[in-house]
Design a protein around this motif. Structure first.
Motif, PDB file in Angstrom:
ATOM      1  N   VAL A  49     -67.635 -12.184   5.712  1.00 59.55           N
ATOM      2  CA  VAL A  49     -66.423 -12.238   4.937  1.00 59.55           C
ATOM      3  C   VAL A  49     -65.749 -10.937   4.772  1.00 59.55           C
ATOM      4  O   VAL A  49     -64.668 -10.842   5.448  1.00 59.55           O
ATOM      5  CB  VAL A  49     -66.196 -12.843   3.627  1.00 59.55           C
ATOM      6  CG1 VAL A  49     -65.253 -12.887   2.927  1.00 59.55           C
ATOM      7  CG2 VAL A  49     -67.182 -14.236   3.524  1.00 59.55           C
ATOM      8  N   ALA A  50     -66.511 -10.125   4.421  1.00 61.09           N
ATOM      9  CA  ALA A  50     -66.008  -8.637   4.296  1.00 61.09           C
ATOM     10  C   ALA A  50     -66.888  -7.826   4.085  1.00 61.09           C
ATOM     11  O   ALA A  50     -67.915  -7.895   3.557  1.00 61.09           O
ATOM     12  CB  ALA A  50     -65.055  -8.680   3.006  1.00 61.09           C
ATOM     13  N   TYR A  60     -62.582  -7.164   7.565  1.00 62.16           N
ATOM     14  CA  TYR A  60     -62.462  -8.451   6.980  1.00 62.16           C
ATOM     15  C   TYR A  60     -62.597  -9.459   7.954  1.00 62.16           C
ATOM     16  O   TYR A  60     -62.277  -9.223   9.110  1.00 62.16           O
ATOM     17  CB  TYR A  60     -61.101  -8.759   6.287  1.00 62.16           C
ATOM     18  CG  TYR A  60     -61.113  -7.903   4.971  1.00 62.16           C
ATOM     19  CD1 TYR A  60     -60.145  -6.611   5.312  1.00 62.16           C
ATOM     20  CD2 TYR A  60     -61.410  -8.086   3.730  1.00 62.16           C
ATOM     21  CE1 TYR A  60     -60.059  -5.680   4.033  1.00 62.16           C
ATOM     22  CE2 TYR A  60     -61.232  -7.589   2.798  1.00 62.16           C
ATOM     23  CZ  TYR A  60     -60.562  -6.410   2.946  1.00 62.16           C
ATOM     24  OH  TYR A  60     -60.438  -5.487   1.855  1.00 62.16           O
ATOM     25  N   ALA A  61     -63.223 -10.479   7.792  1.00 59.29           N
ATOM     26  CA  ALA A  61     -63.019 -11.797   8.779  1.00 59.29           C
ATOM     27  C   ALA A  61     -61.423 -12.083   8.818  1.00 59.29           C
ATOM     28  O   ALA A  61     -60.658 -11.922   7.822  1.00 59.29           O
ATOM     29  CB  ALA A  61     -63.719 -13.082   7.996  1.00 59.29           C
ATOM     30  N   GLY A  66     -55.604 -10.232   4.235  1.00 56.78           N
ATOM     31  CA  GLY A  66     -54.396 -10.428   3.391  1.00 56.78           C
ATOM     32  C   GLY A  66     -54.532 -11.244   1.964  1.00 56.78           C
ATOM     33  O   GLY A  66     -53.681 -11.222   1.152  1.00 56.78           O
ATOM     34  N   ARG A  67     -55.746 -11.941   2.074  1.00 58.37           N
ATOM     35  CA  ARG A  67     -55.940 -12.495   0.631  1.00 58.37           C
ATOM     36  C   ARG A  67     -57.216 -12.266  -0.258  1.00 58.37           C
ATOM     37  O   ARG A  67     -57.225 -12.156  -1.485  1.00 58.37           O
ATOM     38  CB  ARG A  67     -56.144 -14.246   1.109  1.00 58.37           C
ATOM     39  CG  ARG A  67     -55.138 -14.852   1.695  1.00 58.37           C
ATOM     40  CD  ARG A  67     -55.710 -16.299   2.059  1.00 58.37           C
ATOM     41  NE  ARG A  67     -56.850 -16.710   2.548  1.00 58.37           N
ATOM     42  CZ  ARG A  67     -57.888 -17.290   2.100  1.00 58.37           C
ATOM     43  NH1 ARG A  67     -57.659 -17.986   1.098  1.00 58.37           N
ATOM     44  NH2 ARG A  67     -58.703 -17.497   2.915  1.00 58.37           N
ATOM     45  N   PHE A  68     -58.094 -11.542   0.407  1.00 62.20           N
ATOM     46  CA  PHE A  68     -59.537 -11.083  -0.105  1.00 62.20           C
ATOM     47  C   PHE A  68     -59.351  -9.563  -0.073  1.00 62.20           C
ATOM     48  O   PHE A  68     -58.809  -8.969   1.033  1.00 62.20           O
ATOM     49  CB  PHE A  68     -60.731 -11.722   0.594  1.00 62.20           C
ATOM     50  CG  PHE A  68     -61.058 -13.021   0.327  1.00 62.20           C
ATOM     51  CD1 PHE A  68     -59.903 -13.879  -0.231  1.00 62.20           C
ATOM     52  CD2 PHE A  68     -62.027 -13.642   0.558  1.00 62.20           C
ATOM     53  CE1 PHE A  68     -60.241 -15.149  -0.336  1.00 62.20           C
ATOM     54  CE2 PHE A  68     -62.402 -14.704   0.398  1.00 62.20           C
ATOM     55  CZ  PHE A  68     -61.523 -15.636   0.096  1.00 62.20           C
ATOM     56  N   MET A  83     -60.593 -12.209  -4.416  1.00 63.55           N
ATOM     57  CA  MET A  83     -60.224 -13.421  -3.890  1.00 63.55           C
ATOM     58  C   MET A  83     -58.894 -13.888  -4.432  1.00 63.55           C
ATOM     59  O   MET A  83     -58.965 -14.577  -5.591  1.00 63.55           O
ATOM     60  CB  MET A  83     -61.159 -14.528  -3.680  1.00 63.55           C
ATOM     61  CG  MET A  83     -62.407 -13.738  -3.388  1.00 63.55           C
ATOM     62  SD  MET A  83     -63.864 -15.154  -2.724  1.00 63.55           S
ATOM     63  CE  MET A  83     -63.924 -15.755  -4.656  1.00 63.55           C
ATOM     64  N   ASN A  84     -57.740 -13.916  -3.508  1.00 66.35           N
ATOM     65  CA  ASN A  84     -56.639 -14.452  -4.047  1.00 66.35           C
ATOM     66  C   ASN A  84     -55.952 -15.644  -3.219  1.00 66.35           C
ATOM     67  O   ASN A  84     -56.692 -15.699  -2.091  1.00 66.35           O
ATOM     68  CB  ASN A  84     -55.455 -13.365  -4.169  1.00 66.35           C
ATOM     69  CG  ASN A  84     -55.756 -12.129  -5.029  1.00 66.35           C
ATOM     70  OD1 ASN A  84     -56.454 -12.642  -6.064  1.00 66.35           O
ATOM     71  ND2 ASN A  84     -55.354 -11.145  -4.797  1.00 66.35           N
ATOM     72  N   SER A  85     -55.019 -16.361  -3.534  1.00 67.55           N
ATOM     73  CA  SER A  85     -54.512 -17.215  -2.863  1.00 67.55           C
ATOM     74  C   SER A  85     -55.598 -18.302  -2.242  1.00 67.55           C
ATOM     75  O   SER A  85     -55.804 -18.630  -1.059  1.00 67.55           O
ATOM     76  CB  SER A  85     -53.700 -16.956  -1.586  1.00 67.55           C
ATOM     77  OG  SER A  85     -52.619 -16.093  -2.018  1.00 67.55           O
TER      78      SER A  85
END
Length: 124
Positions: A49-50, A60-61, A66-68, A83-85
């Motif tokens: 993931v990151a 980042y994956a 842009g979200r995490f 973790m967003n969105s």
């Protein structure tokens, strides 16, 4: 012995946010440690993931860019994942991983350590 303890998982609706934490203990001060987050969804293989390495390089994956956001508090030996969105496809068990590597002056045998995981469930 290195131990990793994750927390912060839970159930949220799509579009929501969660913050995962990974508290590390047992580090050897003269070795270097890379830290990362992986996840494993239902009937899927574990995937990266990151991650942040000992030189503070971050990756980042593509699926979470842009979200995490990954971050760490070195003083507390704690890794975070904001973790967003969130999307239903982010539903998975999230694992913290650390890799021991040699320090600047000392050779340390490579060894991988995993936490027990924290469940994230995103509903549509």
């Amino acid at each position: 012995q290195v131990q990793l303890v994750e927390s912060g998982g839970g159930s949220v609706q799509a579009g929501g946010s969660l913050r995962l934490s990974c508290a590390a203990s047992g580090y050897t001060s003269y070795c270097s440690y890379d830290m990362s987050w992986y996840r494993q969804g239902p009937e899927k293989e574990r995937e990266f993931v990151a991650g942040v390495d000992s030189n503070r390089n971050i990756n980042y994956a593509d699926s979470v860019k842009g979200r995490f956001t990954i971050s760490q508090d070195s003083a507390k030996n704690t890794l975070y994942l904001q973790m967003n969105s969130l999307k239903p496809e982010d539903t998975a068990m999230y694992y913290c991983k650390t890799v021991r590597r040699s320090g600047s002056r000392v050779i340390c045998p490579r060894e991988d350590y995993w936490g027990q995981g924290t469940q994230v469930t995103v509903s549509s």
